[in-house]
Design a protein around this motif. Structure first.
Motif, PDB file in Angstrom:
ATOM      1  N   GLU A   1     138.679  49.803  20.986  1.00  0.00           N
ATOM      2  CA  GLU A   1     137.860  51.015  20.777  1.00  0.00           C
ATOM      3  C   GLU A   1     137.691  51.822  22.070  1.00  0.00           C
ATOM      4  N   ARG A   2     137.901  51.201  23.202  1.00  0.00           N
ATOM      5  CA  ARG A   2     137.822  51.935  24.474  1.00  0.00           C
ATOM      6  C   ARG A   2     139.008  52.901  24.624  1.00  0.00           C
ATOM      7  N   LEU A   3     140.087  52.642  23.900  1.00  0.00           N
ATOM      8  CA  LEU A   3     141.280  53.503  23.990  1.00  0.00           C
ATOM      9  C   LEU A   3     141.236  54.664  22.991  1.00  0.00           C
ATOM     10  N   ASN A   4     140.418  54.545  21.957  1.00  0.00           N
ATOM     11  CA  ASN A   4     140.385  55.565  20.899  1.00  0.00           C
ATOM     12  C   ASN A   4     140.191  56.991  21.400  1.00  0.00           C
ATOM     13  N   PRO A   5     139.219  57.251  22.293  1.00  0.00           N
ATOM     14  CA  PRO A   5     139.043  58.649  22.727  1.00  0.00           C
ATOM     15  C   PRO A   5     140.296  59.199  23.413  1.00  0.00           C
ATOM     16  N   TYR A   6     141.002  58.345  24.134  1.00  0.00           N
ATOM     17  CA  TYR A   6     142.193  58.799  24.854  1.00  0.00           C
ATOM     18  C   TYR A   6     143.351  59.010  23.883  1.00  0.00           C
ATOM     19  N   ASN A   7     143.425  58.168  22.869  1.00  0.00           N
ATOM     20  CA  ASN A   7     144.444  58.331  21.830  1.00  0.00           C
ATOM     21  C   ASN A   7     144.231  59.665  21.103  1.00  0.00           C
ATOM     22  N   GLU A   8     142.971  59.962  20.785  1.00  0.00           N
ATOM     23  CA  GLU A   8     142.641  61.224  20.099  1.00  0.00           C
ATOM     24  C   GLU A   8     143.010  62.426  20.970  1.00  0.00           C
ATOM     25  N   LYS A   9     142.723  62.341  22.270  1.00  0.00           N
ATOM     26  CA  LYS A   9     143.075  63.447  23.175  1.00  0.00           C
ATOM     27  C   LYS A   9     144.590  63.653  23.228  1.00  0.00           C
ATOM     28  N   MET A  10     145.329  62.545  23.239  1.00  0.00           N
ATOM     29  CA  MET A  10     146.797  62.641  23.282  1.00  0.00           C
ATOM     30  C   MET A  10     147.333  63.227  21.971  1.00  0.00           C
ATOM     31  N   GLU A  11     146.726  62.829  20.844  1.00  0.00           N
ATOM     32  CA  GLU A  11     147.118  63.399  19.544  1.00  0.00           C
ATOM     33  C   GLU A  11     146.872  64.903  19.534  1.00  0.00           C
ATOM     34  N   LYS A  12     145.741  65.305  20.104  1.00  0.00           N
ATOM     35  CA  LYS A  12     145.411  66.734  20.141  1.00  0.00           C
ATOM     36  C   LYS A  12     146.440  67.487  20.982  1.00  0.00           C
TER      37      LYS A  12
ATOM     38  N   ARG B   1     145.477  59.048  33.429  1.00  0.00           N
ATOM     39  CA  ARG B   1     144.788  58.900  34.711  1.00  0.00           C
ATOM     40  C   ARG B   1     143.275  58.827  34.500  1.00  0.00           C
ATOM     41  N   ASP B   2     142.745  59.705  33.647  1.00  0.00           N
ATOM     42  CA  ASP B   2     141.306  59.678  33.345  1.00  0.00           C
ATOM     43  C   ASP B   2     140.897  58.327  32.750  1.00  0.00           C
ATOM     44  N   ALA B   3     141.733  57.824  31.840  1.00  0.00           N
ATOM     45  CA  ALA B   3     141.438  56.537  31.205  1.00  0.00           C
ATOM     46  C   ALA B   3     141.414  55.421  32.257  1.00  0.00           C
ATOM     47  N   ASN B   4     142.422  55.398  33.117  1.00  0.00           N
ATOM     48  CA  ASN B   4     142.491  54.342  34.144  1.00  0.00           C
ATOM     49  C   ASN B   4     141.316  54.418  35.112  1.00  0.00           C
ATOM     50  N   GLU B   5     140.897  55.635  35.464  1.00  0.00           N
ATOM     51  CA  GLU B   5     139.734  55.792  36.341  1.00  0.00           C
ATOM     52  C   GLU B   5     138.475  55.262  35.652  1.00  0.00           C
ATOM     53  N   LYS B   6     138.370  55.529  34.358  1.00  0.00           N
ATOM     54  CA  LYS B   6     137.221  55.040  33.589  1.00  0.00           C
ATOM     55  C   LYS B   6     137.218  53.512  33.562  1.00  0.00           C
TER      56      LYS B   6
ATOM     57  N   LEU C   1     143.740  46.932  29.469  1.00  0.00           N
ATOM     58  CA  LEU C   1     143.488  48.322  29.040  1.00  0.00           C
ATOM     59  C   LEU C   1     144.465  49.282  29.714  1.00  0.00           C
ATOM     60  N   GLU C   2     144.723  49.082  31.000  1.00  0.00           N
ATOM     61  CA  GLU C   2     145.656  49.958  31.713  1.00  0.00           C
ATOM     62  C   GLU C   2     147.071  49.814  31.146  1.00  0.00           C
ATOM     63  N   GLU C   3     147.448  48.571  30.804  1.00  0.00           N
ATOM     64  CA  GLU C   3     148.758  48.325  30.205  1.00  0.00           C
ATOM     65  C   GLU C   3     148.868  49.016  28.846  1.00  0.00           C
ATOM     66  N   ALA C   4     147.824  48.866  28.025  1.00  0.00           N
ATOM     67  CA  ALA C   4     147.817  49.486  26.696  1.00  0.00           C
ATOM     68  C   ALA C   4     147.853  51.008  26.826  1.00  0.00           C
ATOM     69  N   THR C   5     147.150  51.539  27.817  1.00  0.00           N
ATOM     70  CA  THR C   5     147.148  52.987  28.050  1.00  0.00           C
ATOM     71  C   THR C   5     148.540  53.464  28.450  1.00  0.00           C
ATOM     72  N   GLN C   6     149.219  52.676  29.269  1.00  0.00           N
ATOM     73  CA  GLN C   6     150.573  53.043  29.684  1.00  0.00           C
ATOM     74  C   GLN C   6     151.526  53.054  28.487  1.00  0.00           C
ATOM     75  N   LYS C   7     151.394  52.046  27.618  1.00  0.00           N
ATOM     76  CA  LYS C   7     152.235  51.992  26.411  1.00  0.00           C
ATOM     77  C   LYS C   7     151.965  53.198  25.520  1.00  0.00           C
ATOM     78  N   MET C   8     150.685  53.554  25.382  1.00  0.00           N
ATOM     79  CA  MET C   8     150.305  54.705  24.579  1.00  0.00           C
ATOM     80  C   MET C   8     150.885  55.982  25.197  1.00  0.00           C
ATOM     81  N   THR C   9     150.801  56.093  26.519  1.00  0.00           N
ATOM     82  CA  THR C   9     151.343  57.257  27.234  1.00  0.00           C
ATOM     83  C   THR C   9     152.843  57.365  26.998  1.00  0.00           C
TER      84      THR C   9
END
Length: 184
Positions: free
Chosen positions: A3-14, A132-137, A155-163
């Motif tokens: 759930e910590r990744l959801n806001p970043y996933n939504e931003k990327m979808e947008k 970058r924002d996600a990783n800083e958070k 989380l950083e790994e999952a964010t990279q995969k999502m990116t």
């Protein structure tokens, strides 16, 4: 997905939706009402989208017909289209406005492909900024001891995969649009 990744996933979808919207407004040699999306007309002092003032239809593959509901708005709509950056002069026959899309020259196709590549790169930059924002958070959460170091790494790994996934989607969308432009 965490759930910590959801806001970043939504931003990327947008970001993807915005890119697709920008690509829809690219003039591709065939009539597409989306080219009028960004054009507004001064209607009694209020900037009003053309779609809110007229019926827009595709008469033929390269002809767009705009039929205003109020005939007095023909001239203002025509002027707004002329002043816009779509680069096509409308014709006004007194009851409807016609926009005839000329066939694209090879030079113009290449220009449009460059524009598509540029917009794709800008979208990827936006995606990376979200990463970058996600990783800083996540670093801040680790620092405040809300998550462990392992959680931060996960989380950083999952964010990279999502990116990576979103950057690949951007490449696919841009390639599809380029193919569409080159095949016309």
């Amino acid at each position: 997905m965490n759930e910590r990744l959801n806001p970043y996933n939504e931003k990327m979808e947008k970001t993807i939706r915005v890119l697709e919207g920008e690509f829809a407004t690219i003039r591709a040699g065939r009539a597409n009402p989306a080219v009028l999306d960004k054009i507004t007309v001064d209607y009694y002092g209020t900037p009003t989208p053309v779609q809110a003032m007229a019926a827009i239809s595709v008469a033929e593959a390269r002809i767009l017909v705009i039929q205003p509901w109020d005939k007095s708005t023909l001239k203002p709509i025509e002027k707004a289209i002329q002043a816009s950056d779509i680069g096509i002069n409308p014709t006004n026959d007194g009851s409807v406005i016609r926009i005839v899309f000329p066939p694209l020259t090879e030079e113009r196709r290449k220009e449009i492909c460059k524009q598509i590549k540029k917009q794709g790169e800008e979208a990827k930059v936006a995606i990376r900024a979200i990463r970058r924002d996600a990783n800083e958070k996540f670093k801040a959460l680790k620092k405040s001891s809300e998550i462990s170091e392992d959680d931060q790494k996960d989380l950083e790994e999952a964010t990279q995969k999502m990116t990576d996934k979103f950057c690949k989607r951007i490449d696919e969308i841009a390639a599809k649009k380029e193919k569409e432009i080159l095949e016309i």
